[in-house]
Design a protein around this motif. Structure first.
Motif, PDB file in Angstrom:
ATOM      1  N   ASP A 224     -32.596  -8.019 -17.334  1.00  0.00           N
ATOM      2  CA  ASP A 224     -33.365  -6.804 -17.043  1.00  0.00           C
ATOM      3  C   ASP A 224     -32.495  -5.549 -17.147  1.00  0.00           C
ATOM      4  O   ASP A 224     -33.030  -4.439 -17.170  1.00  0.00           O
ATOM      5  CB  ASP A 224     -33.947  -6.855 -15.627  1.00  0.00           C
ATOM      6  N   TYR A 225     -31.177  -5.743 -17.182  1.00  0.00           N
ATOM      7  CA  TYR A 225     -30.260  -4.609 -17.085  1.00  0.00           C
ATOM      8  C   TYR A 225     -29.498  -4.383 -18.396  1.00  0.00           C
ATOM      9  O   TYR A 225     -28.937  -5.318 -18.961  1.00  0.00           O
ATOM     10  CB  TYR A 225     -29.273  -4.853 -15.947  1.00  0.00           C
ATOM     11  N   THR A 226     -29.471  -3.115 -18.810  1.00  0.00           N
ATOM     12  CA  THR A 226     -28.706  -2.748 -20.004  1.00  0.00           C
ATOM     13  C   THR A 226     -27.219  -2.844 -19.730  1.00  0.00           C
ATOM     14  O   THR A 226     -26.438  -3.304 -20.583  1.00  0.00           O
ATOM     15  CB  THR A 226     -29.067  -1.314 -20.436  1.00  0.00           C
ATOM     16  N   VAL A 227     -26.789  -2.379 -18.569  1.00  0.00           N
ATOM     17  CA  VAL A 227     -25.400  -2.507 -18.137  1.00  0.00           C
ATOM     18  C   VAL A 227     -25.378  -2.970 -16.690  1.00  0.00           C
ATOM     19  O   VAL A 227     -26.295  -2.671 -15.905  1.00  0.00           O
ATOM     20  CB  VAL A 227     -24.596  -1.196 -18.282  1.00  0.00           C
ATOM     21  N   ILE A 228     -24.336  -3.712 -16.335  1.00  0.00           N
ATOM     22  CA  ILE A 228     -24.118  -4.193 -14.973  1.00  0.00           C
ATOM     23  C   ILE A 228     -22.704  -3.786 -14.602  1.00  0.00           C
ATOM     24  O   ILE A 228     -21.727  -4.282 -15.171  1.00  0.00           O
ATOM     25  CB  ILE A 228     -24.309  -5.712 -14.865  1.00  0.00           C
ATOM     26  N   ILE A 229     -22.601  -2.844 -13.676  1.00  0.00           N
ATOM     27  CA  ILE A 229     -21.311  -2.258 -13.311  1.00  0.00           C
ATOM     28  C   ILE A 229     -20.958  -2.678 -11.890  1.00  0.00           C
ATOM     29  O   ILE A 229     -21.760  -2.517 -10.968  1.00  0.00           O
ATOM     30  CB  ILE A 229     -21.365  -0.725 -13.410  1.00  0.00           C
ATOM     31  N   ALA A 230     -19.759  -3.212 -11.707  1.00  0.00           N
ATOM     32  CA  ALA A 230     -19.295  -3.606 -10.384  1.00  0.00           C
ATOM     33  C   ALA A 230     -18.034  -2.825 -10.039  1.00  0.00           C
ATOM     34  O   ALA A 230     -17.118  -2.710 -10.858  1.00  0.00           O
ATOM     35  CB  ALA A 230     -19.005  -5.099 -10.331  1.00  0.00           C
ATOM     36  N   SER A 231     -18.001  -2.290  -8.821  1.00  0.00           N
ATOM     37  CA  SER A 231     -16.834  -1.531  -8.376  1.00  0.00           C
ATOM     38  C   SER A 231     -16.030  -2.315  -7.358  1.00  0.00           C
ATOM     39  O   SER A 231     -16.541  -3.201  -6.667  1.00  0.00           O
ATOM     40  CB  SER A 231     -17.255  -0.195  -7.759  1.00  0.00           C
ATOM     41  N   ARG A 232     -14.744  -1.974  -7.306  1.00  0.00           N
ATOM     42  CA  ARG A 232     -13.865  -2.489  -6.257  1.00  0.00           C
ATOM     43  C   ARG A 232     -12.965  -1.365  -5.764  1.00  0.00           C
ATOM     44  O   ARG A 232     -12.426  -0.601  -6.571  1.00  0.00           O
ATOM     45  CB  ARG A 232     -12.977  -3.623  -6.789  1.00  0.00           C
ATOM     46  N   ASP A 233     -12.803  -1.287  -4.436  1.00  0.00           N
ATOM     47  CA  ASP A 233     -11.708  -0.502  -3.894  1.00  0.00           C
ATOM     48  C   ASP A 233     -10.415  -1.129  -4.421  1.00  0.00           C
ATOM     49  O   ASP A 233     -10.288  -2.362  -4.471  1.00  0.00           O
ATOM     50  CB  ASP A 233     -11.704  -0.579  -2.355  1.00  0.00           C
ATOM     51  N   TRP A 234      -9.461  -0.282  -4.782  1.00  0.00           N
ATOM     52  CA  TRP A 234      -8.215  -0.785  -5.381  1.00  0.00           C
ATOM     53  C   TRP A 234      -7.081   0.140  -4.932  1.00  0.00           C
ATOM     54  O   TRP A 234      -6.494   0.881  -5.701  1.00  0.00           O
ATOM     55  CB  TRP A 234      -8.358  -0.814  -6.902  1.00  0.00           C
ATOM     56  N   HIS A 235      -6.800   0.085  -3.629  1.00  0.00           N
ATOM     57  CA  HIS A 235      -5.903   1.056  -3.025  1.00  0.00           C
ATOM     58  C   HIS A 235      -4.431   0.741  -3.294  1.00  0.00           C
ATOM     59  O   HIS A 235      -4.047  -0.428  -3.430  1.00  0.00           O
ATOM     60  CB  HIS A 235      -6.149   1.126  -1.520  1.00  0.00           C
ATOM     61  N   ASP A 236      -3.630   1.794  -3.339  1.00  0.00           N
ATOM     62  CA  ASP A 236      -2.207   1.639  -3.602  1.00  0.00           C
ATOM     63  C   ASP A 236      -1.530   0.873  -2.469  1.00  0.00           C
ATOM     64  O   ASP A 236      -1.850   1.075  -1.284  1.00  0.00           O
ATOM     65  CB  ASP A 236      -1.532   3.011  -3.747  1.00  0.00           C
ATOM     66  N   PRO A 237      -0.544   0.014  -2.798  1.00  0.00           N
ATOM     67  CA  PRO A 237       0.127  -0.775  -1.761  1.00  0.00           C
ATOM     68  C   PRO A 237       1.124   0.010  -0.920  1.00  0.00           C
ATOM     69  O   PRO A 237       1.567  -0.480   0.127  1.00  0.00           O
ATOM     70  CB  PRO A 237       0.834  -1.872  -2.563  1.00  0.00           C
ATOM     71  N   VAL A 238       1.502   1.211  -1.365  1.00  0.00           N
ATOM     72  CA  VAL A 238       2.426   2.042  -0.586  1.00  0.00           C
ATOM     73  C   VAL A 238       1.736   3.360  -0.244  1.00  0.00           C
ATOM     74  O   VAL A 238       0.853   3.828  -0.965  1.00  0.00           O
ATOM     75  CB  VAL A 238       3.735   2.317  -1.358  1.00  0.00           C
ATOM     76  N   GLY A 239       2.138   3.961   0.882  1.00  0.00           N
ATOM     77  CA  GLY A 239       1.535   5.215   1.305  1.00  0.00           C
ATOM     78  C   GLY A 239       0.214   4.986   2.011  1.00  0.00           C
ATOM     79  O   GLY A 239      -0.257   3.859   2.168  1.00  0.00           O
ATOM     80  N   ASP A 240      -0.397   6.093   2.445  1.00  0.00           N
ATOM     81  CA  ASP A 240      -1.645   5.996   3.213  1.00  0.00           C
ATOM     82  C   ASP A 240      -2.880   6.287   2.379  1.00  0.00           C
ATOM     83  O   ASP A 240      -3.968   6.459   2.913  1.00  0.00           O
ATOM     84  CB  ASP A 240      -1.594   6.914   4.431  1.00  0.00           C
ATOM     85  N   ASN A 241      -2.704   6.327   1.044  1.00  0.00           N
ATOM     86  CA  ASN A 241      -3.827   6.567   0.137  1.00  0.00           C
ATOM     87  C   ASN A 241      -4.596   7.835   0.521  1.00  0.00           C
ATOM     88  O   ASN A 241      -5.818   7.832   0.696  1.00  0.00           O
ATOM     89  CB  ASN A 241      -4.752   5.350   0.079  1.00  0.00           C
ATOM     90  N   GLY A 242      -3.839   8.916   0.639  1.00  0.00           N
ATOM     91  CA  GLY A 242      -4.444  10.211   0.924  1.00  0.00           C
ATOM     92  C   GLY A 242      -5.058  10.327   2.303  1.00  0.00           C
ATOM     93  O   GLY A 242      -6.026  11.066   2.491  1.00  0.00           O
ATOM     94  N   GLY A 243      -4.490   9.594   3.261  1.00  0.00           N
ATOM     95  CA  GLY A 243      -5.024   9.606   4.618  1.00  0.00           C
ATOM     96  C   GLY A 243      -6.113   8.579   4.854  1.00  0.00           C
ATOM     97  O   GLY A 243      -6.652   8.499   5.962  1.00  0.00           O
ATOM     98  N   HIS A 244      -6.431   7.788   3.852  1.00  0.00           N
ATOM     99  CA  HIS A 244      -7.500   6.783   3.980  1.00  0.00           C
ATOM    100  C   HIS A 244      -7.085   5.635   4.887  1.00  0.00           C
ATOM    101  O   HIS A 244      -7.910   5.077   5.607  1.00  0.00           O
ATOM    102  CB  HIS A 244      -7.854   6.265   2.586  1.00  0.00           C
ATOM    103  N   PHE A 245      -5.783   5.261   4.855  1.00  0.00           N
ATOM    104  CA  PHE A 245      -5.252   4.213   5.719  1.00  0.00           C
ATOM    105  C   PHE A 245      -4.591   4.850   6.936  1.00  0.00           C
ATOM    106  O   PHE A 245      -3.918   5.877   6.819  1.00  0.00           O
ATOM    107  CB  PHE A 245      -4.194   3.384   4.993  1.00  0.00           C
ATOM    108  N   SER A 246      -4.763   4.225   8.092  1.00  0.00           N
ATOM    109  CA  SER A 246      -4.123   4.723   9.303  1.00  0.00           C
ATOM    110  C   SER A 246      -3.861   3.573  10.258  1.00  0.00           C
ATOM    111  O   SER A 246      -4.644   2.626  10.346  1.00  0.00           O
ATOM    112  CB  SER A 246      -5.009   5.767   9.988  1.00  0.00           C
ATOM    113  N   ALA A 247      -2.734   3.669  10.972  1.00  0.00           N
ATOM    114  CA  ALA A 247      -2.444   2.695  12.017  1.00  0.00           C
ATOM    115  C   ALA A 247      -3.354   2.897  13.221  1.00  0.00           C
ATOM    116  O   ALA A 247      -3.526   1.985  14.034  1.00  0.00           O
ATOM    117  CB  ALA A 247      -0.983   2.814  12.437  1.00  0.00           C
TER     118      ALA A 247
END
Length: 204
Positions: free
Chosen positions: A42-65
């Protein structure tokens, strides 16, 4: 009419047992697989996303202790880790485009990511003349919400398949769905049984 299926972040860290597990995540993965088995054509395209965060740093404040679970979160979906992989209950054979997002920055909408060939989701939809999209995935009140709003902003008519999404909170998910309806989205029930098509849901 050309329709896309947008599969948002059905990843190990967002399903049962993951770093930011959402109740019902595994059921979403299984349900999307059933939908693809019955109606991928039924679908012309099927798009799947994944979060793919960097292993170092806080990813622009996205990660926090000390996360506030609004703008900051515990580490999750780190690039190359098992948590960033698709939930094993999600069948990926029919997916036409794999999108990664959040590399070094916060990213909620799949429109913020890029496909393996560097194309944006907006570019892919435009290239295929997509006018309509069904949205499924995790989490209703965060990345599904943001992805659906961006699809609407791109001029695409959105249907959220309400039995194929899972949210962090019941109230926040209900509010997100109400916001999407106000923005022009339609809420439907996928009902992936043989011979049935999505129909308008009686409630969120």
């Amino acid at each position: 009419m050309s329709r896309a299926l947008l599969i948002v972040d059905v990843q190990n860290d967002f399903t049962e047992g993951g770093a930011l597990a959402v109740a019902g995540g595994d059921a979403v993965a299984s349900g999307v697989s059933a939908l693809l088995a019955e109606r991928s054509g039924d679908y012309t395209v099927i798009i799947a996303s994944r979060d793919w965060h960097d292993p170092v740093g806080d990813n622009g404040g996205h990660f926090s202790a000390e996360p506030d679970y609004v703008d900051s979160w515990p580490a999750h979906c780190v690039a190359g880790t098992e948590g960033a992989e698709y939930d094993p209950l999600l069948a990926t054979d029919a997916i036409t485009h794999h999108v990664r997002k959040g590399q070094g920055i916060p990213a909620y909408s799949l429109f913020e990511g890029t496909a393996e060939d560097g194309r944006t989701v907006g570019g892919i939809l435009a290239a295929h003349g997509i006018t309509d999209a069904d949205v499924v995935g995790i989490a209703t009140d965060h990345c599904v919400r943001a992805s659906s709003l961006d699809a609407i902003a791109h001029g695409v008519h959105v249907r959220v398949l309400t039995d194929l999404v899972a949210g962090v909170g019941a109230d926040s998910s209900e509010a997100a769905l109400a916001e999407l309806v106000h923005a022009g989205a339609e809420l439907v029930d996928a009902r992936p049984e043989v011979g049935q098509s999505p129909h308008t849901a009686s409630g969120a």
